[in-house]
Design an enzyme around this catalytic site. Structure first.
Site, mmCIF file in Angstrom:
data_model
loop_
_atom_site.group_PDB
_atom_site.id
_atom_site.type_symbol
_atom_site.label_atom_id
_atom_site.label_comp_id
_atom_site.label_asym_id
_atom_site.label_seq_id
_atom_site.Cartn_x
_atom_site.Cartn_y
_atom_site.Cartn_z
ATOM 1 C CG HIS A 37 13.445 72.182 90.932
ATOM 2 N ND1 HIS A 37 12.087 72.351 91.100
ATOM 3 C CD2 HIS A 37 13.870 71.498 92.023
ATOM 4 C CE1 HIS A 37 11.715 71.801 92.244
ATOM 5 N NE2 HIS A 37 12.781 71.272 92.822
ATOM 6 C CG HIS A 121 15.532 62.374 91.443
ATOM 7 N ND1 HIS A 121 16.180 62.384 92.669
ATOM 8 C CD2 HIS A 121 14.255 62.766 91.684
ATOM 9 C CE1 HIS A 121 15.320 62.752 93.602
ATOM 10 N NE2 HIS A 121 14.146 62.995 93.034
#
Length: 179
Positions: A37, A121
């Site tokens: 995720h 990120h």
């Protein structure tokens, strides 16, 4: 009390492709496919009454759907021994605005503000021992990585339970965009 974080779920095709990169690199613990995720804010342990107020504050965030492009690879910290291997994202003003709205909502319910600057990120591996050479090879091989954009329509409040086998994430509530 619950250990919480807020994230954007990725399309299954992207998660499956990223999981296919897992290989026998020494000292790396790969993130399971179902747990890949984009974290927008890690909250840590939150009391139940704060969680209820947090959900109300997150539900009040208005944002329109926006495109997001996953591309590139890298590691943290940028200098010294790598500890995290990540997949990057194309710069996105709507993503930064959403994250700032979340940060404002979190602070509004009394949760301590994040001191570090948001660096979007997707963590794909945690590095437990010196693997600098393996990380460099991985990054060189996957540097041109890019996926077609996908549309972000929501973000999710997750709980996370730690165990000796790693963390287990559970979706607590989903917050949808408003056009």
């Amino acid at each position: 009390m619950a250990r919480l974080f807020i994230a954007i779920e990725l399309p299954d095709e992207i998660k499956e492709t990223l999981s296919s990169f897992c290989c026998d690199l020494p000292g790396m613990r790969w993130v399971p496919t179902d747990q890949i995720h984009l974290t927008l804010r890690f909250l840590g342990d939150v009391q139940a009454k704060e969680t209820a107020r947090l959900k109300e504050a997150l539900a009040a965030i208005a944002f329109a759907p926006f495109p997001l492009t996953v591309q590139g690879v890298g590691h943290f910290p940028p200098h010294g021994q790598p500890r995290v291997l990540w997949i990057g994202l194309e710069e996105s003003r709507p993503l930064l605005e959403l994250q700032q709205g979340i940060e404002t909502a979190v602070a509004g319910v009394g949760i301590v503000p994040e001191e570090r600057r948001f660096s979007p990120h997707i963590t794909i591996a945690r590095i437990k021992e010196n693997a600098s050479a393996a990380v460099k090879l991985f990054e060189a091989k996957h540097r041109p990585l890019s996926f077609p954009p996908f549309t972000v329509n929501d973000f999710v409040l997750f709980s996370s339970v730690l165990s000796p086998n790693g963390a287990t994430h559970r979706r607590e509530e989903t917050f949808r965009s408003r056009s």
